[in-house]
Design a protein around this motif. Sequence first.
Motif, mmCIF file in Angstrom:
data_model
loop_
_atom_site.group_PDB
_atom_site.id
_atom_site.type_symbol
_atom_site.label_atom_id
_atom_site.label_comp_id
_atom_site.label_asym_id
_atom_site.label_seq_id
_atom_site.Cartn_x
_atom_site.Cartn_y
_atom_site.Cartn_z
ATOM 1 N N ARG A 104 66.235 29.603 41.929
ATOM 2 C CA ARG A 104 66.159 30.669 42.934
ATOM 3 C C ARG A 104 64.710 31.118 43.054
ATOM 4 N NH1 ARG A 104 69.143 34.043 40.606
ATOM 5 N NH2 ARG A 104 67.641 35.583 39.851
ATOM 6 N N LEU A 105 64.243 31.297 44.280
ATOM 7 C CA LEU A 105 62.857 31.684 44.525
ATOM 8 C C LEU A 105 62.763 33.166 44.875
ATOM 9 C CD1 LEU A 105 61.675 28.618 46.628
ATOM 10 C CD2 LEU A 105 60.985 29.187 44.295
ATOM 11 N N LEU A 106 61.837 33.846 44.208
ATOM 12 C CA LEU A 106 61.573 35.252 44.504
ATOM 13 C C LEU A 106 60.316 35.428 45.342
ATOM 14 C CD1 LEU A 106 62.284 36.736 40.952
ATOM 15 C CD2 LEU A 106 63.832 36.660 42.922
ATOM 16 N N GLN A 107 59.350 34.529 45.128
ATOM 17 C CA GLN A 107 58.065 34.676 45.819
ATOM 18 C C GLN A 107 57.305 33.367 45.763
ATOM 19 O OE1 GLN A 107 55.171 34.796 43.590
ATOM 20 N NE2 GLN A 107 53.679 34.820 45.247
ATOM 21 N N ALA A 108 56.543 33.084 46.821
ATOM 22 C CA ALA A 108 55.617 31.950 46.843
ATOM 23 C C ALA A 108 54.412 32.364 47.676
ATOM 24 C CB ALA A 108 56.271 30.705 47.432
ATOM 25 N N SER A 109 53.221 32.228 47.096
ATOM 26 C CA SER A 109 52.008 32.678 47.781
ATOM 27 C C SER A 109 50.876 31.696 47.554
ATOM 28 C CB SER A 109 51.578 34.063 47.274
ATOM 29 O OG SER A 109 52.585 35.026 47.495
ATOM 30 N N ALA A 110 49.911 31.713 48.466
ATOM 31 C CA ALA A 110 48.712 30.887 48.339
ATOM 32 C C ALA A 110 47.508 31.723 48.743
ATOM 33 C CB ALA A 110 48.818 29.652 49.222
ATOM 34 N N PHE A 111 46.419 31.557 47.996
ATOM 35 C CA PHE A 111 45.219 32.351 48.243
ATOM 36 C C PHE A 111 43.996 31.439 48.225
ATOM 37 C CE2 PHE A 111 48.311 34.847 45.885
ATOM 38 C CZ PHE A 111 48.469 35.965 46.686
ATOM 39 N N GLY A 112 43.197 31.521 49.270
ATOM 40 C CA GLY A 112 41.926 30.803 49.298
ATOM 41 C C GLY A 112 40.834 31.690 48.735
ATOM 42 N N LEU A 113 40.725 31.730 47.422
ATOM 43 C CA LEU A 113 39.801 32.648 46.762
ATOM 44 C C LEU A 113 38.423 32.020 46.580
ATOM 45 C CD1 LEU A 113 42.157 34.014 43.940
ATOM 46 C CD2 LEU A 113 41.769 34.946 46.227
ATOM 47 N N ALA A 114 37.394 32.858 46.643
ATOM 48 C CA ALA A 114 36.017 32.421 46.388
ATOM 49 C C ALA A 114 35.433 33.302 45.299
ATOM 50 C CB ALA A 114 35.172 32.521 47.655
ATOM 51 N N ASP A 115 34.898 32.685 44.252
ATOM 52 C CA ASP A 115 34.310 33.437 43.140
ATOM 53 C C ASP A 115 33.195 32.598 42.540
ATOM 54 O OD1 ASP A 115 33.645 34.959 40.993
ATOM 55 O OD2 ASP A 115 35.620 34.963 40.056
ATOM 56 N N GLU A 116 31.951 32.944 42.869
ATOM 57 C CA GLU A 116 30.807 32.158 42.411
ATOM 58 C C GLU A 116 30.013 32.860 41.321
ATOM 59 O OE1 GLU A 116 28.551 31.338 45.882
ATOM 60 O OE2 GLU A 116 30.082 30.052 46.792
ATOM 61 N N GLU A 117 30.497 34.017 40.881
ATOM 62 C CA GLU A 117 29.764 34.772 39.874
ATOM 63 C C GLU A 117 30.191 34.372 38.470
ATOM 64 O OE1 GLU A 117 27.276 36.956 40.326
ATOM 65 O OE2 GLU A 117 27.366 36.450 42.455
ATOM 66 N N ASP A 118 29.234 34.359 37.542
ATOM 67 C CA ASP A 118 29.524 34.120 36.137
ATOM 68 C C ASP A 118 29.838 35.441 35.449
ATOM 69 O OD1 ASP A 118 29.083 31.379 36.288
ATOM 70 O OD2 ASP A 118 26.922 31.624 35.968
ATOM 71 N N LEU A 119 30.655 35.363 34.408
ATOM 72 C CA LEU A 119 31.003 36.550 33.645
ATOM 73 C C LEU A 119 29.785 37.078 32.907
ATOM 74 C CD1 LEU A 119 33.262 38.434 32.562
ATOM 75 C CD2 LEU A 119 33.531 36.824 30.666
ATOM 76 N N SER A 120 29.532 38.364 33.048
ATOM 77 C CA SER A 120 28.422 39.008 32.347
ATOM 78 C C SER A 120 28.988 39.912 31.261
ATOM 79 C CB SER A 120 27.581 39.834 33.330
ATOM 80 O OG SER A 120 26.545 40.507 32.648
ATOM 81 N N LEU A 121 28.702 39.555 30.010
ATOM 82 C CA LEU A 121 29.210 40.322 28.883
ATOM 83 C C LEU A 121 28.228 41.412 28.486
ATOM 84 C CD1 LEU A 121 30.561 37.473 26.570
ATOM 85 C CD2 LEU A 121 31.891 39.007 28.014
ATOM 86 N N SER A 122 28.748 42.544 28.075
ATOM 87 C CA SER A 122 27.919 43.612 27.535
ATOM 88 C C SER A 122 28.572 44.129 26.266
ATOM 89 C CB SER A 122 27.751 44.744 28.554
ATOM 90 O OG SER A 122 29.005 45.306 28.884
ATOM 91 N N GLY A 123 27.795 44.858 25.493
ATOM 92 C CA GLY A 123 28.336 45.375 24.245
ATOM 93 C C GLY A 123 28.467 44.315 23.172
ATOM 94 N N THR A 124 27.616 43.284 23.216
ATOM 95 C CA THR A 124 27.701 42.191 22.262
ATOM 96 C C THR A 124 26.777 42.424 21.071
ATOM 97 O OG1 THR A 124 25.918 40.920 23.297
ATOM 98 C CG2 THR A 124 28.153 40.605 24.171
ATOM 99 N N HIS A 125 26.904 41.541 20.092
ATOM 100 C CA HIS A 125 26.023 41.571 18.927
ATOM 101 C C HIS A 125 24.568 41.409 19.362
ATOM 102 C CE1 HIS A 125 24.030 39.879 15.325
ATOM 103 N NE2 HIS A 125 24.891 40.605 14.642
ATOM 104 N N GLU A 126 24.322 40.513 20.331
ATOM 105 C CA GLU A 126 22.960 40.299 20.810
ATOM 106 C C GLU A 126 22.420 41.536 21.519
ATOM 107 O OE1 GLU A 126 20.782 37.792 20.303
ATOM 108 O OE2 GLU A 126 22.293 37.140 18.857
ATOM 109 N N ASP A 127 23.290 42.257 22.242
ATOM 110 C CA ASP A 127 22.858 43.500 22.891
ATOM 111 C C ASP A 127 22.373 44.508 21.855
ATOM 112 O OD1 ASP A 127 23.432 42.626 25.456
ATOM 113 O OD2 ASP A 127 25.482 43.389 25.405
ATOM 114 N N LEU A 128 23.108 44.604 20.751
ATOM 115 C CA LEU A 128 22.720 45.536 19.697
ATOM 116 C C LEU A 128 21.387 45.117 19.081
ATOM 117 C CD1 LEU A 128 23.307 47.961 17.934
ATOM 118 C CD2 LEU A 128 24.760 46.519 16.498
ATOM 119 N N LYS A 129 21.220 43.834 18.848
ATOM 120 C CA LYS A 129 19.953 43.346 18.286
ATOM 121 C C LYS A 129 18.799 43.637 19.242
ATOM 122 C CE LYS A 129 20.007 39.336 16.308
ATOM 123 N NZ LYS A 129 20.037 37.860 16.110
ATOM 124 N N ASP A 130 19.028 43.415 20.543
ATOM 125 C CA ASP A 130 17.976 43.685 21.531
ATOM 126 C C ASP A 130 17.578 45.156 21.527
ATOM 127 O OD1 ASP A 130 17.928 41.052 22.286
ATOM 128 O OD2 ASP A 130 19.188 41.329 24.066
#
Length: 238
Positions: A104-130
């Motif tokens: 039985r189907l409840l939902q079916a969807s399709a999305f043409g998504l665009a995402d060209e950005e890389d994840l930017s981490l903060s609050g890391t060990h390197e951030d503390l060292k910096d």
Amino acid sequence: MTHPSHEAAVEVITAALDRGDLVTVAGLCTVDYSGRASSTLGPGERHVMLKPDGTAMVHTVEGRQPVNWQPPGCEHEVDLADGRLRIVSTRSTPEERLVVEFERLLQASAFGLADEEDLSLSGTHEDLKDRVLEDPGRIEPGFTPLATERETPAGAVDVYGEDADGRTVVLELKRSRAGPDGVGQLERYVDALRRDLHADAEVRGVLVAPSATDRARRLLAERGLEFVSLAPDTDDDA
């Protein structure tokens, strides 16, 4: 689409896969996997996601991890099996096959998504060292960093330096609340440097973290070590 017919879902999903869209399907289904092992899930309401890179994931209503999944690089196909939507995700090396058949189907969807950005981490060990290296005065006035990742017989010290009186200072950095393990690690570095340096060298050990547990603070005091409260982010500078 909500509550689509199986025929309509096949048509929509096939076109979406050809376009390279992200596809999601929810409904009552069974799941069978064969490959390096084998598994079967009986009928249940689940959410299936097909990504353009070939990833396939099957989620239940609980937990954050999929109960079944296929990695990037797989081929997705959809068809009708006995009049019902069937999704097949196939991997060639190693040979793996994930088959989801919907009752039985409840939902079916399709999305043409665009995402060209890389994840930017903060609050890391390197951030503390910096933060320490950018402004050594955050540790104490007169502190001078001399090296990072300085090797000792007990491992690499996060930050190695001198205080205003020329005494060796070892910093052990923790990006989140420090516990007894951090104290033990710092003590091993201090002991190793005391053996490694000349006999009359004075070595201070400082644990640097946003906070420390009560037990960690007691151990620091008992072992002649110190604590400085400093977080990886810059909110406390505002």
